[in-house]
Design a protein around this motif. Structure first.
Motif, PDB file in Angstrom:
ATOM      1  N   MET A  58      -3.336  11.194 -18.355  1.00  0.00           N
ATOM      2  CA  MET A  58      -3.882   9.910 -17.900  1.00  0.00           C
ATOM      3  C   MET A  58      -2.973   9.339 -16.835  1.00  0.00           C
ATOM      4  O   MET A  58      -1.772   9.275 -16.995  1.00  0.00           O
ATOM      5  CB  MET A  58      -3.978   8.955 -19.095  1.00  0.00           C
ATOM      6  N   ILE A  59      -3.549   8.975 -15.716  1.00  0.00           N
ATOM      7  CA  ILE A  59      -2.727   8.481 -14.626  1.00  0.00           C
ATOM      8  C   ILE A  59      -2.430   7.007 -14.837  1.00  0.00           C
ATOM      9  O   ILE A  59      -3.150   6.293 -15.549  1.00  0.00           O
ATOM     10  CB  ILE A  59      -3.429   8.700 -13.275  1.00  0.00           C
ATOM     11  N   ASP A  60      -1.358   6.567 -14.203  1.00  0.00           N
ATOM     12  CA  ASP A  60      -0.989   5.152 -14.275  1.00  0.00           C
ATOM     13  C   ASP A  60      -1.764   4.398 -13.202  1.00  0.00           C
ATOM     14  O   ASP A  60      -1.423   4.468 -12.026  1.00  0.00           O
ATOM     15  CB  ASP A  60       0.520   5.021 -14.051  1.00  0.00           C
ATOM     16  N   VAL A  61      -2.824   3.737 -13.630  1.00  0.00           N
ATOM     17  CA  VAL A  61      -3.739   3.127 -12.662  1.00  0.00           C
ATOM     18  C   VAL A  61      -3.070   2.000 -11.900  1.00  0.00           C
ATOM     19  O   VAL A  61      -3.221   1.876 -10.681  1.00  0.00           O
ATOM     20  CB  VAL A  61      -5.002   2.623 -13.406  1.00  0.00           C
ATOM     21  N   TYR A  62      -2.263   1.214 -12.624  1.00  0.00           N
ATOM     22  CA  TYR A  62      -1.662   0.020 -12.015  1.00  0.00           C
ATOM     23  C   TYR A  62      -0.732   0.389 -10.870  1.00  0.00           C
ATOM     24  O   TYR A  62      -0.906  -0.058  -9.727  1.00  0.00           O
ATOM     25  CB  TYR A  62      -0.910  -0.742 -13.109  1.00  0.00           C
ATOM     26  N   THR A  63       0.226   1.282 -11.133  1.00  0.00           N
ATOM     27  CA  THR A  63       1.200   1.659 -10.102  1.00  0.00           C
ATOM     28  C   THR A  63       0.532   2.394  -8.950  1.00  0.00           C
ATOM     29  O   THR A  63       0.825   2.138  -7.769  1.00  0.00           O
ATOM     30  CB  THR A  63       2.291   2.548 -10.710  1.00  0.00           C
ATOM     31  N   THR A  64      -0.400   3.302  -9.283  1.00  0.00           N
ATOM     32  CA  THR A  64      -1.055   4.099  -8.252  1.00  0.00           C
ATOM     33  C   THR A  64      -1.816   3.218  -7.273  1.00  0.00           C
ATOM     34  O   THR A  64      -1.679   3.343  -6.057  1.00  0.00           O
ATOM     35  CB  THR A  64      -2.009   5.097  -8.902  1.00  0.00           C
ATOM     36  N   TYR A  65      -2.605   2.287  -7.821  1.00  0.00           N
ATOM     37  CA  TYR A  65      -3.435   1.496  -6.918  1.00  0.00           C
ATOM     38  C   TYR A  65      -2.642   0.427  -6.194  1.00  0.00           C
ATOM     39  O   TYR A  65      -3.008   0.040  -5.083  1.00  0.00           O
ATOM     40  CB  TYR A  65      -4.630   0.918  -7.666  1.00  0.00           C
ATOM     41  N   LEU A  66      -1.523  -0.032  -6.783  1.00  0.00           N
ATOM     42  CA  LEU A  66      -0.687  -0.953  -5.996  1.00  0.00           C
ATOM     43  C   LEU A  66      -0.034  -0.228  -4.828  1.00  0.00           C
ATOM     44  O   LEU A  66       0.100  -0.786  -3.733  1.00  0.00           O
ATOM     45  CB  LEU A  66       0.368  -1.612  -6.881  1.00  0.00           C
ATOM     46  N   THR A  67       0.336   1.051  -5.039  1.00  0.00           N
ATOM     47  CA  THR A  67       0.861   1.846  -3.918  1.00  0.00           C
ATOM     48  C   THR A  67      -0.186   2.025  -2.829  1.00  0.00           C
ATOM     49  O   THR A  67       0.120   1.943  -1.628  1.00  0.00           O
ATOM     50  CB  THR A  67       1.325   3.217  -4.425  1.00  0.00           C
ATOM     51  N   VAL A  68      -1.440   2.245  -3.262  1.00  0.00           N
ATOM     52  CA  VAL A  68      -2.530   2.380  -2.291  1.00  0.00           C
ATOM     53  C   VAL A  68      -2.698   1.097  -1.491  1.00  0.00           C
ATOM     54  O   VAL A  68      -2.871   1.131  -0.260  1.00  0.00           O
ATOM     55  CB  VAL A  68      -3.842   2.749  -3.033  1.00  0.00           C
ATOM     56  N   VAL A  69      -2.588  -0.056  -2.165  1.00  0.00           N
ATOM     57  CA  VAL A  69      -2.735  -1.331  -1.456  1.00  0.00           C
ATOM     58  C   VAL A  69      -1.614  -1.521  -0.444  1.00  0.00           C
ATOM     59  O   VAL A  69      -1.844  -1.995   0.680  1.00  0.00           O
ATOM     60  CB  VAL A  69      -2.788  -2.494  -2.481  1.00  0.00           C
ATOM     61  N   ILE A  70      -0.394  -1.092  -0.799  1.00  0.00           N
ATOM     62  CA  ILE A  70       0.727  -1.242   0.141  1.00  0.00           C
ATOM     63  C   ILE A  70       0.523  -0.342   1.360  1.00  0.00           C
ATOM     64  O   ILE A  70       0.744  -0.760   2.510  1.00  0.00           O
ATOM     65  CB  ILE A  70       2.051  -0.923  -0.580  1.00  0.00           C
ATOM     66  N   ALA A  71       0.034   0.890   1.136  1.00  0.00           N
ATOM     67  CA  ALA A  71      -0.231   1.792   2.263  1.00  0.00           C
ATOM     68  C   ALA A  71      -1.339   1.233   3.153  1.00  0.00           C
ATOM     69  O   ALA A  71      -1.266   1.331   4.388  1.00  0.00           O
ATOM     70  CB  ALA A  71      -0.612   3.173   1.747  1.00  0.00           C
ATOM     71  N   LEU A  72      -2.354   0.596   2.534  1.00  0.00           N
ATOM     72  CA  LEU A  72      -3.413  -0.001   3.339  1.00  0.00           C
ATOM     73  C   LEU A  72      -2.891  -1.187   4.142  1.00  0.00           C
ATOM     74  O   LEU A  72      -3.356  -1.438   5.262  1.00  0.00           O
ATOM     75  CB  LEU A  72      -4.572  -0.430   2.438  1.00  0.00           C
ATOM     76  N   ALA A  73      -1.905  -1.908   3.582  1.00  0.00           N
ATOM     77  CA  ALA A  73      -1.315  -3.014   4.335  1.00  0.00           C
ATOM     78  C   ALA A  73      -0.593  -2.497   5.570  1.00  0.00           C
ATOM     79  O   ALA A  73      -0.611  -3.144   6.627  1.00  0.00           O
ATOM     80  CB  ALA A  73      -0.369  -3.803   3.442  1.00  0.00           C
ATOM     81  N   LEU A  74       0.032  -1.306   5.466  1.00  0.00           N
ATOM     82  CA  LEU A  74       0.646  -0.715   6.657  1.00  0.00           C
ATOM     83  C   LEU A  74      -0.406  -0.381   7.713  1.00  0.00           C
ATOM     84  O   LEU A  74      -0.175  -0.570   8.915  1.00  0.00           O
ATOM     85  CB  LEU A  74       1.430   0.535   6.264  1.00  0.00           C
ATOM     86  N   CYS A  75      -1.579   0.099   7.260  1.00  0.00           N
ATOM     87  CA  CYS A  75      -2.672   0.369   8.209  1.00  0.00           C
ATOM     88  C   CYS A  75      -3.133  -0.920   8.887  1.00  0.00           C
ATOM     89  O   CYS A  75      -3.439  -0.915  10.086  1.00  0.00           O
ATOM     90  CB  CYS A  75      -3.860   1.006   7.495  1.00  0.00           C
ATOM     91  N   VAL A  76      -3.156  -2.009   8.122  1.00  0.00           N
ATOM     92  CA  VAL A  76      -3.541  -3.298   8.708  1.00  0.00           C
ATOM     93  C   VAL A  76      -2.550  -3.702   9.787  1.00  0.00           C
ATOM     94  O   VAL A  76      -2.938  -4.204  10.854  1.00  0.00           O
ATOM     95  CB  VAL A  76      -3.653  -4.370   7.602  1.00  0.00           C
ATOM     96  N   ILE A  77      -1.259  -3.434   9.549  1.00  0.00           N
ATOM     97  CA  ILE A  77      -0.248  -3.770  10.564  1.00  0.00           C
ATOM     98  C   ILE A  77      -0.453  -2.928  11.816  1.00  0.00           C
ATOM     99  O   ILE A  77      -0.372  -3.427  12.944  1.00  0.00           O
ATOM    100  CB  ILE A  77       1.162  -3.585   9.972  1.00  0.00           C
ATOM    101  N   LEU A  78      -0.779  -1.634  11.630  1.00  0.00           N
ATOM    102  CA  LEU A  78      -1.045  -0.773  12.789  1.00  0.00           C
ATOM    103  C   LEU A  78      -2.219  -1.290  13.607  1.00  0.00           C
ATOM    104  O   LEU A  78      -2.193  -1.284  14.845  1.00  0.00           O
ATOM    105  CB  LEU A  78      -1.345   0.660  12.331  1.00  0.00           C
ATOM    106  N   ALA A  79      -3.266  -1.743  12.917  1.00  0.00           N
ATOM    107  CA  ALA A  79      -4.419  -2.258  13.647  1.00  0.00           C
ATOM    108  C   ALA A  79      -4.125  -3.609  14.279  1.00  0.00           C
ATOM    109  O   ALA A  79      -4.681  -3.946  15.321  1.00  0.00           O
ATOM    110  CB  ALA A  79      -5.630  -2.354  12.718  1.00  0.00           C
ATOM    111  N   LEU A  80      -3.218  -4.369  13.649  1.00  0.00           N
ATOM    112  CA  LEU A  80      -2.880  -5.699  14.175  1.00  0.00           C
ATOM    113  C   LEU A  80      -2.131  -5.592  15.491  1.00  0.00           C
ATOM    114  O   LEU A  80      -2.267  -6.470  16.363  1.00  0.00           O
ATOM    115  CB  LEU A  80      -2.036  -6.444  13.137  1.00  0.00           C
TER     116      LEU A  80
END
Lengths: 136, 89
Positions: free
Chosen positions: B1-23
């Motif tokens: 069973m994967i750790d949903v909380y940590t995994t998806y918070l990491t995904v959100v942080i990576a998406l925030a980096l994409c937002v900075i690239l687009a900004l």
């Protein structure tokens, strides 16, 4: 567990394409090529990211957790909203960029100038344009 | 069973980096359609980030907010495109 690996693969594909969208938005030389990177890549990446959320929701539903089914259904609705609205917005931006006079880089001629019946009074009188477009 | 909380918070942080690239593209875009493309990309990434955030905290209301945000950002993108196009509405 093969299900967890499937979720990780989905997350990897989705994140890879979203990062690719950001990099392409920075590196491409032109509005139209940037539109390719910024719209197609994010659409494809969000299919896989929301797909992983749907998979986890379905797994929770399989384990008799009713919160999981609600998560999966609402995520599917968000995915449908993205899939319906993103290409239409990209097409509108491309058409607006072309009509506001942005040329592709290294372009010599604009073969996509307006269709022949529109060319008579197109630039001079603006009132004729919405009437012509109403039929489309 | 994967750790949903940590995994998806990491995904959100990576998406925030994409937002900075687009900004960066929104800030230094040479023409106005470039900035609109950047804003459209940021909208899509923020929607996906909201869904991932809702999965991390197991909150359905975040995903509902994402649906409404998707439809409203679509309307705003169409309005910006119509404004760039010029002419009458």
């Amino acid at each position: 567990m093969i299900f967890d690996y499937l979720i990780y693969v989905f997350l990897g594909i989705g994140l890879f394409f979203n990062v690719l969208a950001g990099v392409g938005l920075l590196r491409f030389p032109d509005v139209y090529t940037r539109l390719h990177a910024g719209t197609k890549c994010t659409t494809f990446g969000s299919i896989f990211l929301i797909g992983s959320v749907i998979l986890i929701g379905l797994k929770l539903w399989w384990e008799k957790d009713t919160n999981g089914s609600v998560l999966a259904l609402h995520s599917a609705l968000a995915l449908v909203a993205i899939l319906l609205t993103n290409p239409v917005g990209a097409h509108a931006i491309a058409r607006a960029a072309h009509r506001s006079g942005v040329k592709p880089v290294r372009a010599i001629a604009d073969h996509l100038a307006e269709s022949p019946p529109l060319q008579t009074g197109e630039k001079t009188d603006k009132k004729q344009q919405p009437q012509e477009e109403g039929g489309k | 069973m994967i750790d949903v909380y940590t995994t998806y918070l990491t995904v959100v942080i990576a998406l925030a980096l994409c937002v900075i690239l687009a900004l960066v593209r929104v800030i230094r875009g040479p023409t106005a359609p470039d900035r609109v493309v950047g804003v459209d990309t940021i909208n899509t990434i923020v929607i996906v980030g909201m869904v991932a955030f809702g999965m991390a905290f197991r909150e359905v209301i975040y995903i509902d907010v994402a649906i409404v945000y998707a439809l409203l950002s679509f309307v705003s993108t169409l309005f910006l495109a119509k404004y760039l196009e010029g002419g009458e509405f």
